[in-house]
Design a protein around this motif. Structure first.
Motif: not given
Length: 81
Positions: A37, A47, A65
């Motif tokens: 992501t 998130i 992430v």
């Protein structure tokens, strides 16, 4: 903002839903799914919500992430000139 980034973000209004469909499909066959992501300052508050959603898929074993760094994009463009 770069035209490509704009197209990516706005050119596919259902991109999140598309990705969830793909994860759901893979979840039926794989038990070692990795999700990447990329977020920026406008996505930061989502998130936790994304985590709740992807946690529902038993096949997701890794979630990476990354922060989108606009300055890095600008530097890269200048270097290419």
């Amino acid at each position: 903002m770069d035209q490509i980034v704009r197209l990516f973000r706005r050119g596919r209004p259902n991109i999140f839903e598309e990705q969830l469909e793909i994860i759901d499909f893979l979840n039926n066959f794989c038990d070692n799914i990795c999700i990447n992501t990329v977020y920026h300052k406008h996505d930061y508050e989502d998130i936790a919500n994304i985590f709740k959603i992807i946690s529902q898929f038993r096949g997701v074993k890794k979630w990476q992430v990354f922060e989108l760094d606009y300055y890095q994009i600008i530097r890269h463009k200048k270097e290419k000139r």
